[in-house]
Design a protein around this motif. Structure first.
Motif, mmCIF file in Angstrom:
data_model
loop_
_atom_site.group_PDB
_atom_site.id
_atom_site.type_symbol
_atom_site.label_atom_id
_atom_site.label_comp_id
_atom_site.label_asym_id
_atom_site.label_seq_id
_atom_site.Cartn_x
_atom_site.Cartn_y
_atom_site.Cartn_z
ATOM 1 N N PHE A 194 -3.727 -3.107 -12.142
ATOM 2 C CA PHE A 194 -3.560 -2.409 -10.864
ATOM 3 C C PHE A 194 -3.015 -2.445 -9.403
ATOM 4 C CE2 PHE A 194 -5.360 -0.442 -6.849
ATOM 5 C CZ PHE A 194 -5.799 0.693 -7.469
ATOM 6 N N ILE A 195 -3.309 -3.645 -9.420
ATOM 7 C CA ILE A 195 -2.048 -4.033 -7.647
ATOM 8 C C ILE A 195 -0.676 -3.865 -8.156
ATOM 9 C CG2 ILE A 195 -1.343 -5.773 -7.124
ATOM 10 C CD1 ILE A 195 -4.688 -5.396 -6.076
ATOM 11 N N SER A 196 -0.093 -3.948 -9.711
ATOM 12 C CA SER A 196 1.113 -3.841 -10.129
ATOM 13 C C SER A 196 1.675 -2.600 -8.865
ATOM 14 C CB SER A 196 1.809 -4.354 -11.023
ATOM 15 O OG SER A 196 3.006 -4.316 -11.112
ATOM 16 N N TYR A 197 0.968 -1.360 -9.987
ATOM 17 C CA TYR A 197 1.044 -0.863 -9.454
ATOM 18 C C TYR A 197 1.371 0.031 -8.153
ATOM 19 C CZ TYR A 197 1.302 0.648 -14.588
ATOM 20 O OH TYR A 197 1.866 0.853 -16.322
ATOM 21 N N TYR A 198 0.116 -0.697 -7.725
ATOM 22 C CA TYR A 198 -0.112 -0.352 -6.602
ATOM 23 C C TYR A 198 1.498 -0.147 -5.647
ATOM 24 C CZ TYR A 198 -2.449 0.302 -1.403
ATOM 25 O OH TYR A 198 -2.952 1.162 -0.655
ATOM 26 N N LEU A 199 1.362 -1.837 -5.952
ATOM 27 C CA LEU A 199 2.991 -2.562 -5.259
ATOM 28 C C LEU A 199 4.247 -0.695 -5.779
ATOM 29 C CD1 LEU A 199 2.580 -5.722 -5.545
ATOM 30 C CD2 LEU A 199 1.834 -4.054 -3.316
ATOM 31 N N SER A 200 3.948 -0.198 -6.792
ATOM 32 C CA SER A 200 5.170 0.599 -6.780
ATOM 33 C C SER A 200 5.592 1.563 -6.155
ATOM 34 C CB SER A 200 5.222 0.195 -9.009
ATOM 35 O OG SER A 200 4.937 -0.499 -9.352
ATOM 36 N N GLY A 201 4.224 2.027 -5.276
ATOM 37 C CA GLY A 201 4.008 3.194 -4.760
ATOM 38 C C GLY A 201 4.816 3.114 -3.251
ATOM 39 N N PRO A 202 5.009 4.767 -3.056
ATOM 40 C CA PRO A 202 5.977 4.833 -1.767
ATOM 41 C C PRO A 202 5.968 3.523 -0.635
ATOM 42 C CG PRO A 202 4.742 7.112 -2.013
ATOM 43 C CD PRO A 202 4.924 5.958 -3.660
ATOM 44 N N GLU A 203 4.418 3.861 -0.184
ATOM 45 C CA GLU A 203 4.036 2.644 1.034
ATOM 46 C C GLU A 203 4.447 1.708 0.608
ATOM 47 O OE1 GLU A 203 0.345 4.148 2.106
ATOM 48 O OE2 GLU A 203 1.225 6.452 2.370
ATOM 49 N N PRO A 204 3.705 1.255 -0.284
ATOM 50 C CA PRO A 204 4.158 -0.294 -0.362
ATOM 51 C C PRO A 204 5.833 -0.392 -0.321
ATOM 52 C CG PRO A 204 2.169 0.211 -1.237
ATOM 53 C CD PRO A 204 3.012 0.964 -1.548
ATOM 54 N N ARG A 205 5.808 0.518 -1.276
ATOM 55 C CA ARG A 205 8.049 -0.726 -1.527
ATOM 56 C C ARG A 205 8.755 -0.142 0.002
ATOM 57 N NH1 ARG A 205 10.252 1.825 -7.176
ATOM 58 N NH2 ARG A 205 12.229 1.058 -5.686
ATOM 59 N N GLN A 206 7.840 1.190 1.188
ATOM 60 C CA GLN A 206 8.897 1.235 2.224
ATOM 61 C C GLN A 206 8.409 0.065 3.353
ATOM 62 O OE1 GLN A 206 10.752 3.108 3.180
ATOM 63 N NE2 GLN A 206 10.941 2.306 5.532
ATOM 64 N N TYR A 207 7.238 -0.207 2.755
ATOM 65 C CA TYR A 207 6.572 -1.216 4.179
ATOM 66 C C TYR A 207 7.737 -2.518 4.231
ATOM 67 C CZ TYR A 207 4.429 -5.592 6.403
ATOM 68 O OH TYR A 207 3.287 -6.098 6.716
ATOM 69 N N LEU A 208 7.319 -3.222 2.604
ATOM 70 C CA LEU A 208 8.759 -4.387 2.596
ATOM 71 C C LEU A 208 9.495 -4.177 2.916
ATOM 72 C CD1 LEU A 208 7.293 -5.612 -1.469
ATOM 73 C CD2 LEU A 208 6.402 -6.483 1.339
ATOM 74 N N ARG A 209 10.425 -3.033 2.581
ATOM 75 C CA ARG A 209 12.026 -2.857 2.987
ATOM 76 C C ARG A 209 12.395 -2.516 4.587
ATOM 77 N NH1 ARG A 209 11.763 1.159 -1.421
ATOM 78 N NH2 ARG A 209 11.476 2.861 0.245
ATOM 79 N N ALA A 210 11.566 -2.237 5.288
ATOM 80 C CA ALA A 210 10.928 -2.016 6.782
ATOM 81 C C ALA A 210 10.964 -3.560 7.557
ATOM 82 C CB ALA A 210 9.732 -1.466 6.889
#
Length: 429
Positions: free
Chosen positions: A107-123
């Motif tokens: 579940f955490i892996s899928y959560y981290l695939s979502g747009p908000e976590p990915r945007q956070y990491l890029r930012a």
């Protein structure tokens, strides 16, 4: 809560612990940044032996681990499953190990695939030239957890979609392997079926010595240079402002997998003006002529000089970037044969000698195509191979299209499920 509240995070071994000279051709895979793509590992190219694996045991991966790249595409990760093991977390990666008592790891892996976590990491990634990630940044990603039953239900649904996508990937790999096998039997071992339906060479078909190759080839066959079989059509140059999230698909160096197949996740979209002559058709043969990493003589980690047939998956005809050329056949159907020849390890070893440059490698295309090709003077066998290859390519395209639709469905569902806008009834899972 934050990711660091439910997980142990660590970095892969330092360069002083694992040197390039430690890598071997066969052994235990080392997951590197380039091996990470869309929730899974992809064709790990680096391997170490048992002794180094034992020495670096604290970096060994376990089932349900999550692996991020420390630099480059820092928002992507791989979820480690049983069939990925044994494996080692590579030098350029970060390992996330979820406490199973606090959350469902997948579940955490899928959560981290979502747009908000990915945007956070890029930012929040640091570095001017290339984004860099560290355990501190990753630990601070905010996680919203539903109850454990909803976590399991969400995983069951998304996992079912991913399993179908993976099945399609396996079928595509089998089709590619079939094409390679037939090419090898017919055009390398010369065991194509003769007029009696028997393998030519094994059944005593007449062979003649060819001085150019210094080997025997079938009677009535010839040796041509690849350069003489194709003309070269170069891709277009573009500026950053001509790229967008939507627009005409553009084949570029990122759409080449290291195993000479199409990589959809690498597509760019072009919104500038395009000449009709620079539009690609289904099953055109394209070659990558640029690479941003050092040349690997084995070709395992390279995309330069790799080819593929453009899949029939686009609603709008794609174009190609300046990092790509189209090889236009001068002899009917020879591109199908060339596509298989150009994916061979011995060819890549030859072609890599024509790649030059310091940071970015560029291919001398004419030099790379000064390669001898053995083929029949009559076109019947070439046409037959082209007919079979077209059938396989159509099947590959169908599977790619289905996987694209499934991935789009998963990506639409993901944020809805993760923020509670959609809830799964456990009775229907």
């Amino acid at each position: 809560m934050k990711l660091g509240d439910i997980a142990e995070l660590s970095t892969g071994p330092f360069g002083s612990q694992l040197h390039k000279s430690d890598y071997v051709d066969e052994g235990i895979p080392v997951v590197m940044p380039q091996d990470i793509d869309s929730h899974r590992t992809f064709n790990a190219a680096a391997n170490i032996d048992e002794s180094d694996y034992s020495r670096l045991g604290r970096h060994a991966l376990e089932t349900n681990d999550i692996v991020f790249a420390r630099r480059g595409e820092v928002d992507k990760h791989a979820f480690i499953r049983d069939d990925d093991l044994p494996a080692l977390c590579g030098t350029g990666c970060l390992r996330v190990r979820i406490d199973g008592n606090k959350a469902n790891p997948e579940f955490i892996s899928y959560y981290l695939s979502g747009p908000e976590p990915r945007q956070y990491l890029r930012a929040h990634a640091v570095g001017s030239n290339m984004p860099n990630l560290n355990t501190g940044i990753l630990s601070d990603v905010v996680i919203t957890l539903p109850n454990i039953d909803q976590q399991k239900n969400i995983v069951a649904l998304l996992h079912a979609i991913d399993e179908k996508i993976e099945t399609n990937g396996k079928i595509i790999a089998e089709l590619e392997a079939m094409a390679r096998t037939v090419y090898d039997y017919w055009f390398m071992q010369f065991d194509f079926l003769d007029e009696h339906g028997n393998p030519y060479r094994s059944s005593g078909g007449r062979m003649v010595h060819n001085p150019t190759l210094n080997r025997d080839i079938p009677e009535g066959w010839e040796v041509a240079i690849a350069n003489d079989l194709v003309s070269i059509d170069r891709g277009i140059s573009y500026s950053a402002v001509e790229l967008s999230d939507e627009g005409r698909p553009m084949i570029n160096l990122a759409t080449f997998n290291t195993n000479s197949t199409f990589k959809e996740s690498g597509l760019k979209h072009f919104v500038g003006e395009t000449k009709g002559s620079k539009l690609l058709s289904p099953f055109d043969l394209v070659m990558c002529v640029t690479q941003q990493t050092a040349i690997d003589p084995t070709g395992t980690t390279d995309v330069i000089a790799k080819t593929f047939l453009v899949p029939n998956v686009f609603d709008e005809a794609p174009t190609m970037s300046m990092d790509v050329v189209r090889l236009i056949e001068k002899r009917a159907n020879v591109r199908f044969l060339l596509n298989r020849m150009l994916s061979r390890t011995d060819y890549h070893r030859y072609a890599s000698g024509y790649a030059s440059g310091t940071k970015i490698k560029h291919l001398d295309i004419e030099g790379a195509l000064s390669f001898p090709v053995t083929l029949p003077t009559d076109n019947a066998l070439i046409d037959k191979f082209a007919e079979m290859s077209t059938t396989w390519a159509k099947q590959v395209s169908t599977r790619l299209q289905e996987s694209t639709r499934l991935a789009q469905l998963r990506n639409r569902l993901l944020p809805l499920l993760m923020n509670g806008q959609a809830v799964i009834d456990s009775a229907n899972v």
